[in-house]
Design an enzyme around this catalytic site. Structure first.
Site, PDB file in Angstrom:
ATOM      1  N   SER A  80      34.412  40.390  33.138  1.00 49.04           N
ATOM      2  CA  SER A  80      35.300  40.329  34.302  1.00 49.04           C
ATOM      3  C   SER A  80      36.752  40.587  33.910  1.00 49.04           C
ATOM      4  O   SER A  80      37.635  40.505  34.761  1.00 49.04           O
ATOM      5  CB  SER A  80      35.179  38.946  34.943  1.00 49.04           C
ATOM      6  N   THR A 185      38.458  36.180  36.472  1.00 49.06           N
ATOM      7  CA  THR A 185      39.777  36.594  36.006  1.00 49.06           C
ATOM      8  C   THR A 185      40.359  35.520  35.104  1.00 49.06           C
ATOM      9  O   THR A 185      40.158  34.335  35.357  1.00 49.06           O
ATOM     10  CB  THR A 185      40.697  36.739  37.242  1.00 49.06           C
ATOM     11  N   THR A 203      42.508  41.094  34.711  1.00 54.71           N
ATOM     12  CA  THR A 203      41.156  41.155  35.288  1.00 54.71           C
ATOM     13  C   THR A 203      40.648  42.587  35.383  1.00 54.71           C
ATOM     14  O   THR A 203      41.447  43.536  35.391  1.00 54.71           O
ATOM     15  CB  THR A 203      41.184  40.560  36.718  1.00 54.71           C
ATOM     16  N   ARG A 213      40.805  50.112  44.802  1.00 55.77           N
ATOM     17  CA  ARG A 213      41.150  48.759  45.259  1.00 55.77           C
ATOM     18  C   ARG A 213      41.911  47.993  44.164  1.00 55.77           C
ATOM     19  O   ARG A 213      41.548  48.011  42.996  1.00 55.77           O
ATOM     20  CB  ARG A 213      39.860  48.005  45.626  1.00 55.77           C
ATOM     21  N   THR A 236      42.430  32.734  40.636  1.00 58.64           N
ATOM     22  CA  THR A 236      41.204  33.471  40.388  1.00 58.64           C
ATOM     23  C   THR A 236      40.364  33.405  41.664  1.00 58.64           C
ATOM     24  O   THR A 236      40.521  32.491  42.462  1.00 58.64           O
ATOM     25  CB  THR A 236      40.455  32.889  39.158  1.00 58.64           C
ATOM     26  N   GLY A 237      39.500  34.394  41.844  1.00 59.13           N
ATOM     27  CA  GLY A 237      38.672  34.402  43.048  1.00 59.13           C
ATOM     28  C   GLY A 237      38.905  35.655  43.870  1.00 59.13           C
ATOM     29  O   GLY A 237      39.368  36.666  43.334  1.00 59.13           O
TER      30      GLY A 237
END
Ligand code: SD4
Length: 321
Positions: A80, A185, A203, A213, A236-237
């Protein structure tokens, strides 16, 4: 009533969850503690280790966070971040990263291909240009100019995962990226022995994302924010939800207004939940200039790594519902 419960994980995650450092931290009479480094997820443990080496020898927080997040960036097992990261829908690994010091200086790169350590390119943007954010081809050209080596970042394991996803697509699928399993991340905030703060966030973004993106991680104020007079935060997320709330900036502002890092992180999660009815997974970490930390999330499995008082430990955060 506390909404978060920390506990020390003492084994079983294969990363050496608890590592005892050589020296105890410096605690001043006013209860300030330094150095401290906090980062997201279990890969924060080896990242903290690298950051602590810098901090423990009296080094600069900015050097510590760069050295720290370069560890998962270079690790192909971490799918990731950096090398070995999962690709976008076209099978291309594209990386996002930023770094920020205690004096509001910052640099960032987004949609960078073929360079393993975007955090170091971001630092060069900060130190060698008048700009803050470079993207895509321009960022890659700048990286070449700064002497960074190009390499293929798509590992065989990541390519196989992408192929499996591609093979399962049907006309019924929409173009929302799959969100499970790739929220990892690394965001890191550190306080050095001179009480200088710095942060970094890096990330490969959401797997199978649309080509082009960019998430929250390279966006100053979203994936990362540091104010040397107050504190720092990282996220993060699901990046779209973090950008919408300017999450890291929000946390630093709440700390400026008097909230503890913990209260500020919880406030930011509540804001994410209010502004995003689908309740996307998000987690925040924060560290103030006194060495106090906070962490909050709305999902089940979030963990952060904390190196403080000579101990590197992994903590699980109870989600806010
Ligand atoms: C992004 N926040 O690109 C990143 C994804 C992630 O842990 O995995 N964060 O939206």
């Amino acid at each position: 009533m506390p909404t978060r419960r920390d506990f020390l994980i003492t084994g079983g995650i294969g990363l050496g969850a608890v590592v005892v450092g050589k020296h105890a931290a410096t605690a001043s009479p006013s209860n300030r503690t330094a150095p401290v480094v906090i980062s997201t997820w279990p890969h924060g443990i080896p990242a903290n280790e690298a950051a602590w080496k810098v901090l423990d020898s009296g080094g600069y927080a900015l050097d510590a966070v760069e050295a720290g997040v370069r560890v998962p960036e270079g690790d192909p097992e971490v799918m990731s971040v950096g090398y070995g990261g999962l690709p976008d829908e076209d099978g291309v690994v594209t990386l996002d990263s930023c770094i920020m010091d205690e004096k509001w200086r910052c640099g960032a790169v987004a949609f960078v291909r073929n360079f393993k350590h975007p955090v170091s390119i971001a630092r060069k943007v900060m130190e060698r240009t008048r700009h803050i954010l470079l993207v895509g081809e321009g960022a890659e050209k700048f990286a070449r100019m700064m002497g960074f080596q190009e390499e293929n970042l798509l590992t065989e394991a990541a390519r196989r995962r992408w192929l499996r996803w591609k093979a399962n697509l049907s006309e019924k699928d929409n173009l929302l990226p799959a969100v499970e399993g790739n929220h990892d991340t690394i965001g890191m905030v550190a306080l050095d022995t001179h009480y200088r703060l710095a942060g970094a966030c890096t990330t490969s973004g959401l797997s199978n994302k649309l080509h082009g993106r960019v998430g929250d991680s390279p966006i100053i104020g979203a994936g990362l924010y540091v104010d040397g007079e107050v504190g720092g935060a990282s996220a993060t997320g699901v990046g779209e939800a973090v950008i919408r709330t300017a999450g890291s900036f929000l946390i630093v502002e709440k700390m400026r207004e008097g909230m503890s890092p913990q209260e500020a992180c919880e406030e930011a999660i509540r804001r994410v939940m209010k502004m995003n009815p689908e309740n996307p997974h998000v987690a925040f970490i924060a560290l103030d200039k006194e060495g106090n930390i906070g962490a909050a999330t709305n999902y089940d499995k979030f963990q952060y790594a904390l190196y403080r008082d000579g101990t590197n430990s992994l903590h699980t955060v109870t989600p806010i519902r």
